[in-house]
Motif scaffolding. Structure first.
Motif, short mmCIF file in Angstrom:
data_model
loop_
_atom_site.label_atom_id
_atom_site.label_comp_id
_atom_site.label_asym_id
_atom_site.label_seq_id
_atom_site.Cartn_x
_atom_site.Cartn_y
_atom_site.Cartn_z
N LEU A 41 -0.79 -2.80 -5.74
CA LEU A 41 -0.24 -4.15 -5.79
C LEU A 41 -1.09 -4.98 -6.74
N SER A 43 -1.85 -8.77 -7.90
CA SER A 43 -1.63 -10.13 -7.41
C SER A 43 -2.78 -11.02 -7.84
N THR A 49 -1.44 -9.71 -0.37
CA THR A 49 -2.49 -8.72 -0.62
C THR A 49 -3.07 -8.20 0.69
N PHE A 53 -2.80 -4.32 1.75
CA PHE A 53 -4.03 -3.56 1.93
C PHE A 53 -4.10 -2.94 3.32
N THR A 57 -2.33 0.13 0.71
CA THR A 57 -2.12 -0.12 -0.71
C THR A 57 -3.42 -0.51 -1.40
N ASN A 58 -3.64 0.00 -2.60
CA ASN A 58 -4.74 -0.49 -3.42
C ASN A 58 -4.32 -1.82 -4.03
N VAL A 59 -5.24 -2.78 -4.03
CA VAL A 59 -4.96 -4.10 -4.58
C VAL A 59 -5.77 -4.30 -5.85
N GLY A 86 -10.48 -5.44 -3.68
CA GLY A 86 -9.78 -4.68 -4.71
C GLY A 86 -10.46 -4.93 -6.03
N GLN A 107 -7.72 4.21 -1.14
CA GLN A 107 -8.52 2.98 -1.06
C GLN A 107 -10.00 3.34 -1.08
#
Length: 146
Positions: A41, A43, A49, A53, A57-59, A86, A107
């Motif tokens: 993601l 952002s 976020t 996360f 999900t990797n941010v 992130g 992650q």
């Protein structure tokens, strides 16, 4: 492609021809559902976020305009580079590299550790937990079971 709901509105309102030509590429469903299935993601500081996360999900934070935004809001954002969960990027070259790297990785442990220091509750019941905490503070003797 998944756009933040506000980004979709901006495209529709300010760039209607571009939006119409490309709208078939954009995800149409509930953003929460897709955030939990997203690999990376990108952002600025959006609350999405945190949700993404939590779902694995990797941010990647893209902060090209961070200082300008903070000046407009009149205060620094709560999320700063030293506590970000992130990778932080400030230009498109860094962003491109970060997307490629994060797409291949799970992650990173230091991001998970940082996220866990920032976020106390990740069970998906934040509204209920907040209600119970406020109930204990506001009316402790009438709701001892809360």
């Amino acid at each position: 492609m998944v756009l933040h709901p506000k980004a979709r509105l901006i495209l529709q309102e300010q760039f209607p021809e571009f939006y119409e030509d490309h709208k078939h590429y954009f995800y149409e469903g509930d953003i929460k559902e897709i955030l939990l299935r997203t690999k990376v993601l990108i952002s600025d500081y959006s609350s999405v976020t945190y949700m993404a996360f939590t779902g694995g999900t990797n941010v990647v934070f893209y902060w090209k305009d961070k200082e300008r935004c903070e000046e407009e809001y009149g205060a620094p954002n709560i999320l700063q580079e030293n506590i970000a969960f992130g990778d932080v990027t400030y230009n498109f070259k860094e962003l491109d590299l970060a997307i490629q790297q994060n797409y291949e990785l799970d992650q990173q442990h230091h991001h998970v550790r940082q996220f866990n220091e920032l976020v106390e509750c990740t069970d998906g019941h934040n509204t209920k937990n907040t209600f119970h905490s406020l109930s204990r503070i506001m009316v402790p003797s009438k709701n001892p079971q809360l």
